[in-house]
Design a protein around this motif. Structure first.
Motif, PDB file in Angstrom:
ATOM      1  N   MET A 184       0.846  -1.180   0.000  1.00 44.11           N
ATOM      2  CA  MET A 184       0.000   0.000   0.000  1.00 44.11           C
ATOM      3  C   MET A 184       0.890   1.242   0.000  1.00 44.11           C
ATOM      4  SD  MET A 184      -2.805   0.958   2.838  1.00 44.11           S
ATOM      5  CE  MET A 184      -4.348   1.471   2.220  1.00 44.11           C
ATOM      6  N   SER A 185       0.685   2.148  -0.947  1.00 39.66           N
ATOM      7  CA  SER A 185       1.524   3.340  -1.012  1.00 39.66           C
ATOM      8  C   SER A 185       1.050   4.377  -0.001  1.00 39.66           C
ATOM      9  CB  SER A 185       1.485   3.917  -2.428  1.00 39.66           C
ATOM     10  OG  SER A 185       0.172   4.314  -2.741  1.00 39.66           O
ATOM     11  N   PRO A 186       1.999   5.181   0.501  1.00 40.65           N
ATOM     12  CA  PRO A 186       1.620   6.205   1.474  1.00 40.65           C
ATOM     13  C   PRO A 186       0.774   7.294   0.792  1.00 40.65           C
ATOM     14  CG  PRO A 186       3.916   6.446   0.856  1.00 40.65           C
ATOM     15  CD  PRO A 186       3.418   5.179   0.220  1.00 40.65           C
ATOM     16  N   ARG A 187      -0.105   7.876   1.585  1.00 39.35           N
ATOM     17  CA  ARG A 187      -0.975   8.935   1.074  1.00 39.35           C
ATOM     18  C   ARG A 187      -0.160  10.211   0.880  1.00 39.35           C
ATOM     19  NH1 ARG A 187      -5.168   9.939   5.130  1.00 39.35           N
ATOM     20  NH2 ARG A 187      -5.689   7.837   4.604  1.00 39.35           N
ATOM     21  N   ASP A 188      -0.381  10.879  -0.243  1.00 37.02           N
ATOM     22  CA  ASP A 188       0.255  12.159  -0.522  1.00 37.02           C
ATOM     23  C   ASP A 188      -0.796  13.244  -0.256  1.00 37.02           C
ATOM     24  OD1 ASP A 188       1.319  14.480  -1.580  1.00 37.02           O
ATOM     25  OD2 ASP A 188       2.071  13.522  -3.400  1.00 37.02           O
ATOM     26  N   ALA A 189      -0.723  13.825   0.934  1.00 33.09           N
ATOM     27  CA  ALA A 189      -1.729  14.796   1.365  1.00 33.09           C
ATOM     28  C   ALA A 189      -1.811  15.983   0.410  1.00 33.09           C
ATOM     29  CB  ALA A 189      -1.434  15.272   2.778  1.00 33.09           C
ATOM     30  N   HIS A 190      -0.668  16.467  -0.037  1.00 33.85           N
ATOM     31  CA  HIS A 190      -0.661  17.630  -0.929  1.00 33.85           C
ATOM     32  C   HIS A 190      -1.381  17.308  -2.247  1.00 33.85           C
ATOM     33  CE1 HIS A 190       0.656  21.396  -2.649  1.00 33.85           C
ATOM     34  NE2 HIS A 190       1.123  20.736  -3.701  1.00 33.85           N
ATOM     35  N   ALA A 191      -1.085  16.170  -2.822  1.00 39.46           N
ATOM     36  CA  ALA A 191      -1.710  15.763  -4.082  1.00 39.46           C
ATOM     37  C   ALA A 191      -3.214  15.531  -3.894  1.00 39.46           C
ATOM     38  CB  ALA A 191      -1.044  14.506  -4.628  1.00 39.46           C
ATOM     39  N   THR A 192      -3.594  14.930  -2.772  1.00 37.08           N
ATOM     40  CA  THR A 192      -5.008  14.691  -2.500  1.00 37.08           C
ATOM     41  C   THR A 192      -5.759  16.005  -2.361  1.00 37.08           C
ATOM     42  OG1 THR A 192      -4.503  12.597  -1.400  1.00 37.08           O
ATOM     43  CG2 THR A 192      -6.664  13.573  -0.940  1.00 37.08           C
ATOM     44  N   LYS A 193      -5.198  16.939  -1.605  1.00 41.97           N
ATOM     45  CA  LYS A 193      -5.838  18.251  -1.444  1.00 41.97           C
ATOM     46  C   LYS A 193      -5.965  18.962  -2.791  1.00 41.97           C
ATOM     47  CE  LYS A 193      -4.852  20.955   2.069  1.00 41.97           C
ATOM     48  NZ  LYS A 193      -4.136  21.703   3.124  1.00 41.97           N
ATOM     49  N   ALA A 194      -4.948  18.878  -3.613  1.00 41.52           N
ATOM     50  CA  ALA A 194      -4.980  19.521  -4.931  1.00 41.52           C
ATOM     51  C   ALA A 194      -6.071  18.904  -5.807  1.00 41.52           C
ATOM     52  CB  ALA A 194      -3.614  19.422  -5.609  1.00 41.52           C
ATOM     53  N   ARG A 195      -6.194  17.578  -5.775  1.00 43.98           N
ATOM     54  CA  ARG A 195      -7.250  16.914  -6.555  1.00 43.98           C
ATOM     55  C   ARG A 195      -8.632  17.324  -6.055  1.00 43.98           C
ATOM     56  NH1 ARG A 195      -4.400  12.365  -5.454  1.00 43.98           N
ATOM     57  NH2 ARG A 195      -6.167  11.466  -4.330  1.00 43.98           N
ATOM     58  N   ILE A 196      -8.785  17.385  -4.744  1.00 36.62           N
ATOM     59  CA  ILE A 196     -10.068  17.797  -4.164  1.00 36.62           C
ATOM     60  C   ILE A 196     -10.395  19.227  -4.590  1.00 36.62           C
ATOM     61  CG2 ILE A 196     -11.268  18.364  -2.001  1.00 36.62           C
ATOM     62  CD1 ILE A 196      -9.713  15.986  -0.714  1.00 36.62           C
ATOM     63  N   LEU A 197      -9.415  20.104  -4.517  1.00 36.61           N
ATOM     64  CA  LEU A 197      -9.631  21.504  -4.870  1.00 36.61           C
ATOM     65  C   LEU A 197     -10.000  21.665  -6.351  1.00 36.61           C
ATOM     66  CD1 LEU A 197      -9.669  24.063  -3.267  1.00 36.61           C
ATOM     67  CD2 LEU A 197      -7.244  24.339  -3.709  1.00 36.61           C
ATOM     68  N   ARG A 198      -9.329  20.932  -7.231  1.00 41.25           N
ATOM     69  CA  ARG A 198      -9.668  20.981  -8.669  1.00 41.25           C
ATOM     70  C   ARG A 198     -11.101  20.494  -8.895  1.00 41.25           C
ATOM     71  NH1 ARG A 198      -4.465  19.200  -9.317  1.00 41.25           N
ATOM     72  NH2 ARG A 198      -5.118  17.040  -9.540  1.00 41.25           N
ATOM     73  N   ALA A 199     -11.438  19.380  -8.267  1.00 41.43           N
ATOM     74  CA  ALA A 199     -12.788  18.833  -8.426  1.00 41.43           C
ATOM     75  C   ALA A 199     -13.832  19.773  -7.825  1.00 41.43           C
ATOM     76  CB  ALA A 199     -12.880  17.453  -7.772  1.00 41.43           C
ATOM     77  N   ALA A 200     -13.521  20.382  -6.700  1.00 40.65           N
ATOM     78  CA  ALA A 200     -14.454  21.307  -6.055  1.00 40.65           C
ATOM     79  C   ALA A 200     -14.667  22.552  -6.898  1.00 40.65           C
ATOM     80  CB  ALA A 200     -13.941  21.687  -4.671  1.00 40.65           C
ATOM     81  N   THR A 201     -13.607  23.073  -7.464  1.00 38.48           N
ATOM     82  CA  THR A 201     -13.733  24.262  -8.311  1.00 38.48           C
ATOM     83  C   THR A 201     -14.646  23.958  -9.488  1.00 38.48           C
ATOM     84  OG1 THR A 201     -11.560  25.070  -7.626  1.00 38.48           O
ATOM     85  CG2 THR A 201     -12.469  25.967  -9.674  1.00 38.48           C
ATOM     86  N   ALA A 202     -14.455  22.828 -10.133  1.00 38.87           N
ATOM     87  CA  ALA A 202     -15.303  22.455 -11.267  1.00 38.87           C
ATOM     88  C   ALA A 202     -16.755  22.245 -10.825  1.00 38.87           C
ATOM     89  CB  ALA A 202     -14.755  21.190 -11.937  1.00 38.87           C
ATOM     90  N   GLU A 203     -16.942  21.558  -9.727  1.00 40.92           N
ATOM     91  CA  GLU A 203     -18.294  21.265  -9.218  1.00 40.92           C
ATOM     92  C   GLU A 203     -19.032  22.550  -8.839  1.00 40.92           C
ATOM     93  OE1 GLU A 203     -21.582  18.906  -7.594  1.00 40.92           O
ATOM     94  OE2 GLU A 203     -19.983  18.446  -9.017  1.00 40.92           O
ATOM     95  N   PHE A 204     -18.381  23.400  -8.063  1.00 37.30           N
ATOM     96  CA  PHE A 204     -19.035  24.626  -7.612  1.00 37.30           C
ATOM     97  C   PHE A 204     -19.214  25.627  -8.748  1.00 37.30           C
ATOM     98  CE2 PHE A 204     -17.218  23.489  -3.261  1.00 37.30           C
ATOM     99  CZ  PHE A 204     -18.432  23.013  -2.776  1.00 37.30           C
ATOM    100  N   ALA A 205     -18.299  25.659  -9.696  1.00 34.48           N
ATOM    101  CA  ALA A 205     -18.469  26.549 -10.853  1.00 34.48           C
ATOM    102  C   ALA A 205     -19.679  26.118 -11.672  1.00 34.48           C
ATOM    103  CB  ALA A 205     -17.211  26.549 -11.716  1.00 34.48           C
ATOM    104  N   GLU A 206     -19.918  24.827 -11.732  1.00 37.95           N
ATOM    105  CA  GLU A 206     -21.038  24.299 -12.509  1.00 37.95           C
ATOM    106  C   GLU A 206     -22.370  24.392 -11.755  1.00 37.95           C
ATOM    107  OE1 GLU A 206     -23.056  22.690 -15.693  1.00 37.95           O
ATOM    108  OE2 GLU A 206     -20.947  23.259 -15.640  1.00 37.95           O
ATOM    109  N   HIS A 207     -22.357  24.084 -10.457  1.00 36.28           N
ATOM    110  CA  HIS A 207     -23.613  23.932  -9.710  1.00 36.28           C
ATOM    111  C   HIS A 207     -23.822  24.951  -8.602  1.00 36.28           C
ATOM    112  CE1 HIS A 207     -24.269  20.118 -11.741  1.00 36.28           C
ATOM    113  NE2 HIS A 207     -23.030  19.801 -11.460  1.00 36.28           N
ATOM    114  N   GLY A 208     -22.819  25.763  -8.309  1.00 33.52           N
ATOM    115  CA  GLY A 208     -22.937  26.714  -7.206  1.00 33.52           C
ATOM    116  C   GLY A 208     -22.713  26.042  -5.869  1.00 33.52           C
TER     117      GLY A 208
END
Length: 188
Positions: free
Chosen positions: A1-25
């Motif tokens: 099992m590979s260790p979690r990369d917190a920075h990469a996970t946060k960046a992915r969440i932020l990208r997905a959130a920006t797209a989601e909120f830009a589309e749906h508010g």
């Protein structure tokens, strides 16, 4: 099992959130969809962003900071900068969309990152535009560069032309540059 990369996970969440909120508010945005799109789980969103409010605020801040980094003000050529802002909104509509949603649904997030605007105001203040302030210039430039994207499609079609026609878009961009040129010249 590979260790979690917190920075990469946060960046992915932020990208997905920006797209989601830009589309749906804010109200229509769903944390479960964001987690799924980011390849993580809702628990991680709460761990990193303390919930939907914190995630939305972070997404607004990220979108504004990304735009500020991609299209910094050009005190030496404000008309060209206005054209570049117009181009940016065409390429990356998420920044404009998410800030509009913030103004409508979560005004406390719409205060946006003040340091971004202080920096822009400082840059633009070197332009001699008496009696206008640097803030006046920024407000005008942002308003004119964003107007095409905020105008109802029906109005853009009212003359019978297609608002998506590349020639029409190029003409509109040119008119923005011309308007800012005249505005800055008149302020001088």
């Amino acid at each position: 099992m590979s260790p979690r990369d917190a920075h990469a996970t946060k960046a992915r969440i932020l990208r997905a959130a920006t797209a989601e909120f830009a589309e749906h508010g804010y109200a229509g945005g769903r944390v479960d969809r964001i987690a799924r799109e980011a390849g993580t789980n809702v628990r991680m969103i709460y761990a990193y962003f303390s919930g939907k409010d914190g995630l939305f605020d972070a997404a607004v801040t990220s979108a504004v900071q990304s735009m500020a980094a991609a299209v910094p003000p050009r005190a030496d050529d404000l008309p060209a900068w206005a054209g570049e802002l117009f181009d940016y909104h065409r390429r990356e509509p998420s920044a404009l969309r998410i800030t509009m949603w913030a103004r409508l649904e979560r005004p406390e997030a719409a205060a946006e990152p003040m340091e971004s605007y202080v920096s822009k105001t400082t840059t633009v203040s070197s332009v001699d535009s008496a009696p206008l302030t640097a803030v006046d210039l920024l407000v005008f430039i942002y308003a004119i560069a964003q107007a095409w994207y905020l105008t109802p499609t029906g109005l853009l079609r009212a003359d019978g032309s297609d608002p998506a026609d590349p020639r029409r878009i190029a003409d509109h961009r040119a008119s923005i540059v011309t308007a800012v040129t005249r505005f800055v010249r008149a302020a001088d």
